[in-house]
Write a protein that holds these residues in place. Structure first.
Motif, PDB file in Angstrom:
ATOM      1  N   TRP A 264       0.858  -1.185   0.000  1.00 18.29           N
ATOM      2  CA  TRP A 264       0.000   0.000   0.000  1.00 18.29           C
ATOM      3  C   TRP A 264       0.891   1.231   0.000  1.00 18.29           C
ATOM      4  O   TRP A 264       1.739   1.396   0.879  1.00 18.29           O
ATOM      5  CB  TRP A 264      -0.904  -0.013   1.230  1.00 18.29           C
ATOM      6  N   LEU A 265       0.691   2.130  -0.981  1.00 15.79           N
ATOM      7  CA  LEU A 265       1.416   3.396  -1.072  1.00 15.79           C
ATOM      8  C   LEU A 265       0.387   4.516  -1.150  1.00 15.79           C
ATOM      9  O   LEU A 265      -0.445   4.533  -2.064  1.00 15.79           O
ATOM     10  CB  LEU A 265       2.315   3.430  -2.307  1.00 15.79           C
ATOM     11  N   GLU A 266       0.443   5.474  -0.207  1.00 15.80           N
ATOM     12  CA  GLU A 266      -0.581   6.522  -0.126  1.00 15.80           C
ATOM     13  C   GLU A 266       0.070   7.877   0.072  1.00 15.80           C
ATOM     14  O   GLU A 266       1.066   8.015   0.785  1.00 15.80           O
ATOM     15  CB  GLU A 266      -1.527   6.228   1.044  1.00 15.80           C
ATOM     16  N   TYR A 267      -0.546   8.904  -0.563  1.00 14.90           N
ATOM     17  CA  TYR A 267      -0.035  10.275  -0.415  1.00 14.90           C
ATOM     18  C   TYR A 267      -1.207  11.256  -0.420  1.00 14.90           C
ATOM     19  O   TYR A 267      -2.130  11.131  -1.222  1.00 14.90           O
ATOM     20  CB  TYR A 267       0.913  10.625  -1.563  1.00 14.90           C
ATOM     21  N   ARG A 268      -1.157  12.226   0.510  1.00 14.56           N
ATOM     22  CA  ARG A 268      -2.150  13.296   0.578  1.00 14.56           C
ATOM     23  C   ARG A 268      -1.418  14.625   0.736  1.00 14.56           C
ATOM     24  O   ARG A 268      -0.403  14.705   1.427  1.00 14.56           O
ATOM     25  CB  ARG A 268      -3.096  13.103   1.767  1.00 14.56           C
ATOM     26  N   ASP A 269      -1.967  15.670   0.119  1.00 16.33           N
ATOM     27  CA  ASP A 269      -1.357  16.998   0.246  1.00 16.33           C
ATOM     28  C   ASP A 269      -2.450  18.056   0.206  1.00 16.33           C
ATOM     29  O   ASP A 269      -3.538  17.828  -0.347  1.00 16.33           O
ATOM     30  CB  ASP A 269      -0.344  17.246  -0.872  1.00 16.33           C
ATOM     31  N   TYR A 270      -2.126  19.231   0.769  1.00 18.60           N
ATOM     32  CA  TYR A 270      -3.118  20.292   0.943  1.00 18.60           C
ATOM     33  C   TYR A 270      -2.471  21.622   0.571  1.00 18.60           C
ATOM     34  O   TYR A 270      -1.470  22.026   1.158  1.00 18.60           O
ATOM     35  CB  TYR A 270      -3.624  20.305   2.397  1.00 18.60           C
ATOM     36  N   PHE A 271      -3.063  22.315  -0.409  1.00 20.73           N
ATOM     37  CA  PHE A 271      -2.491  23.540  -0.957  1.00 20.73           C
ATOM     38  C   PHE A 271      -3.429  24.716  -0.715  1.00 20.73           C
ATOM     39  O   PHE A 271      -4.617  24.652  -1.070  1.00 20.73           O
ATOM     40  CB  PHE A 271      -2.242  23.386  -2.466  1.00 20.73           C
ATOM     41  N   ARG A 279      -9.263  28.203   5.091  1.00 26.62           N
ATOM     42  CA  ARG A 279     -10.038  27.005   4.782  1.00 26.62           C
ATOM     43  C   ARG A 279     -10.133  26.729   3.286  1.00 26.62           C
ATOM     44  O   ARG A 279     -10.417  25.601   2.876  1.00 26.62           O
ATOM     45  CB  ARG A 279     -11.440  27.151   5.378  1.00 26.62           C
ATOM     46  N   ASN A 280      -9.894  27.726   2.455  1.00 27.81           N
ATOM     47  CA  ASN A 280      -9.979  27.540   1.001  1.00 27.81           C
ATOM     48  C   ASN A 280      -8.712  26.832   0.516  1.00 27.81           C
ATOM     49  O   ASN A 280      -7.647  27.452   0.399  1.00 27.81           O
ATOM     50  CB  ASN A 280     -10.145  28.877   0.295  1.00 27.81           C
ATOM     51  N   ILE A 281      -8.829  25.547   0.240  1.00 25.30           N
ATOM     52  CA  ILE A 281      -7.651  24.763  -0.136  1.00 25.30           C
ATOM     53  C   ILE A 281      -7.982  23.816  -1.283  1.00 25.30           C
ATOM     54  O   ILE A 281      -9.145  23.507  -1.548  1.00 25.30           O
ATOM     55  CB  ILE A 281      -7.119  23.938   1.050  1.00 25.30           C
ATOM     56  N   LEU A 282      -6.920  23.356  -1.945  1.00 26.95           N
ATOM     57  CA  LEU A 282      -7.007  22.249  -2.891  1.00 26.95           C
ATOM     58  C   LEU A 282      -6.362  21.047  -2.223  1.00 26.95           C
ATOM     59  O   LEU A 282      -5.189  21.082  -1.849  1.00 26.95           O
ATOM     60  CB  LEU A 282      -6.276  22.580  -4.192  1.00 26.95           C
ATOM     61  N   ALA A 283      -7.124  19.982  -2.052  1.00 31.64           N
ATOM     62  CA  ALA A 283      -6.636  18.764  -1.399  1.00 31.64           C
ATOM     63  C   ALA A 283      -6.536  17.646  -2.434  1.00 31.64           C
ATOM     64  O   ALA A 283      -7.424  17.503  -3.284  1.00 31.64           O
ATOM     65  CB  ALA A 283      -7.574  18.353  -0.270  1.00 31.64           C
ATOM     66  N   ILE A 284      -5.459  16.871  -2.369  1.00 32.42           N
ATOM     67  CA  ILE A 284      -5.297  15.737  -3.274  1.00 32.42           C
ATOM     68  C   ILE A 284      -5.015  14.471  -2.465  1.00 32.42           C
ATOM     69  O   ILE A 284      -4.430  14.522  -1.382  1.00 32.42           O
ATOM     70  CB  ILE A 284      -4.178  15.955  -4.309  1.00 32.42           C
ATOM     71  N   ALA A 331      -9.023  14.682  -6.295  1.00 31.63           N
ATOM     72  CA  ALA A 331      -8.723  16.092  -6.013  1.00 31.63           C
ATOM     73  C   ALA A 331     -10.013  16.779  -5.591  1.00 31.63           C
ATOM     74  O   ALA A 331     -11.077  16.537  -6.173  1.00 31.63           O
ATOM     75  CB  ALA A 331      -8.138  16.780  -7.250  1.00 31.63           C
ATOM     76  N   GLU A 332      -9.900  17.628  -4.560  1.00 36.59           N
ATOM     77  CA  GLU A 332     -11.090  18.276  -4.007  1.00 36.59           C
ATOM     78  C   GLU A 332     -10.775  19.727  -3.653  1.00 36.59           C
ATOM     79  O   GLU A 332      -9.804  20.006  -2.948  1.00 36.59           O
ATOM     80  CB  GLU A 332     -11.555  17.522  -2.775  1.00 36.59           C
TER      81      GLU A 332
END
Length: 413
Positions: A264-271, A279-284, A331-332
């Motif tokens: 299992w390989l997982e990655y999350r980031d928040y821009f 609170r206004n972000i782009l999350a992947i 992406a959200e």
């Protein structure tokens, strides 16, 4: 028309929030207190053709086990539901940070006396592969990948996944885990070997070809793990990133029906998307779930929506896509809707897109040969500002031209 209404409402809210973005508002949120349990009980009520009427309770709990300056917020989610189709679903999923963040414990416990449609393997176009089993001297018939028609399967599952990691350096952790999945009383509802021609389900065909029992099987074994976590909040991150590596070893001498290894390989980031509104972000969010050796049973194969918290794949049913190898990306865009001046962070919205690819070795379908995607919108209500705990309502629509609503607690990733 029912699918258009939620989108129109959300677009209006986006426009309204844009008109207010220039206003000076106090966006400071209270911080969680050490040792205080923040508990959110909610009724669980819903309906779908698989479960019928679903009812029960769901609860989210957060606690700080140390000083807020050097200890992250711990989180747990508990559900107990029953359905008119006699399904009992009990889950406990947790991520716990010890004092000073020295240890992390991650749990995924489930008891499911349930049923679920399965749809074959892979994300390719519907295809057929005629397979035979010389030992049993009969044809297994059509073995479809990504079939449109779900094949209802009744099953019981007991899952115990627990991982413990020690802090190695600042935001980096390493540790070990143990993972047990026991399936029993599997019943392929549509399987009929006596009809002319026989109707052979994907589960039965795969299990027979690869030497698994068709009424139950087990995977069991340890794992080695590594985590990097610099998120500022576990429920609704505004910044930071998260990476998770897990390598499972599932040998027969520990109870697995067949030996296998899984990665299992997982990655999350928040821009940040706004200097004024945190609170206004782009999350992947992205993950690979790969069978690296051996053979896993059908229900043990990587599948959409079977991650720890069951939150991947909005727009599709859980288990809609399955295969030996699976890739997922989402992406959200998350944004504030300041319709309450005294509490501008109370309301929010999201717009998301996701895509998935799954392989099928028997059908010679490789990972990334085909993709299935979804998209949707959502509304957020911050129920506990100190922990950023959101009640979420989302609508997702997929390439199968079907949509669904999702009600949950906390962000999806």
């Amino acid at each position: 028309m029912a699918r258009i209404i939620p989108i129109c409402i959300l677009l209006c809210l986006i426009l309204y929030s844009s008109s207010l973005v220039a206003q000076e508002v106090d966006t400071t949120l209270p911080t969680a207190e050490a040792g205080k349990l923040y508990f959110i009980p909610l009724p669980a009520i819903g309906y779908n053709p698989v479960t019928g009427l679903l009812y029960g309770v769901a609860a989210s709990g957060n606690i700080l086990l140390g000083d807020p300056s050097d200890t992250r917020l711990s989180s747990a989610f508990l559900t107990t539901t029953y359905t008119t189709n006699s399904q009992l679903l009990m889950t406990l999923k947790s991520t716990v940070y010890s004092k000073h963040d020295k240890w992390i414990s991650m749990g995924d416990w489930r008891l499911l006396l349930s049923s679920q449609p399965t749809y074959g393997l892979g994300t390719g176009k519907q295809s057929e592969l005629l397979l035979s089993n010389e030992e049993n001297n009969f044809e297994l018939g059509k073995y479809n990948d990504g079939v449109d028609k779900g094949e209802l399967m009744e099953f019981n599952l007991f899952r115990f996944h627990e991982t413990v990691l020690r802090q190695v350096h600042e935001d980096f952790y390493a540790g070990v885990g143990f993972h047990y999945d026991g399936y029993w009383k599997i019943n392929d509802v549509l399987l009929n070997l006596d009809s002319d021609p026989p109707y052979v389900t994907n589960h039965y065909a795969y299990s027979t070809i690869h030497g698994f029992r068709t009424n139950g099987y087990t995977t069991s074994g340890p794992s080695i793990n590594a985590v990097y976590d610099s998120r500022d909040n576990i429920n609704s991150p505004y910044k930071g990133r998260y990476a998770f590596l897990q390598f499972k070893m599932l040998p027969t001498w520990l109870g697995s029906d067949r030996s296998a290894t899984q990665l299992w390989l997982e990655y999350r980031d928040y821009f940040s998307m706004s200097r004024r509104v945190e609170r206004n972000i782009l999350a992947i969010w992205s993950y690979f779930n790969l069978t690296t050796s051996g053979r896993l049973p059908y229900m043990g194969l990587p599948a959409l929506g079977w991650d720890q918290f069951g939150k991947s794949g909005r727009a599709y049913p859980q288990g809609r896509y399955r295969g030996e190898h699976l890739f997922y990306f989402e992406a959200e865009y998350r944004f504030r809707i300041p319709i309450q001046p005294k509490h501008p962070e109370r309301f929010g919205g999201v717009v998301f897109v996701n895509t998935i690819s799954a392989s099928a070795d028997d059908l010679k379908l490789n990972l990334f040969d085909h993709f299935k995607s979804g998209a949707g919108v959502g509304f957020r209500f911050m129920l506990k500002e100190a922990t950023r705990s959101n009640v979420t309502l989302d609508y997702g629509y997929g390439m199968d031209k079907k949509g669904a609503f999702y009600f949950n607690i906390n962000e999806y990733f």
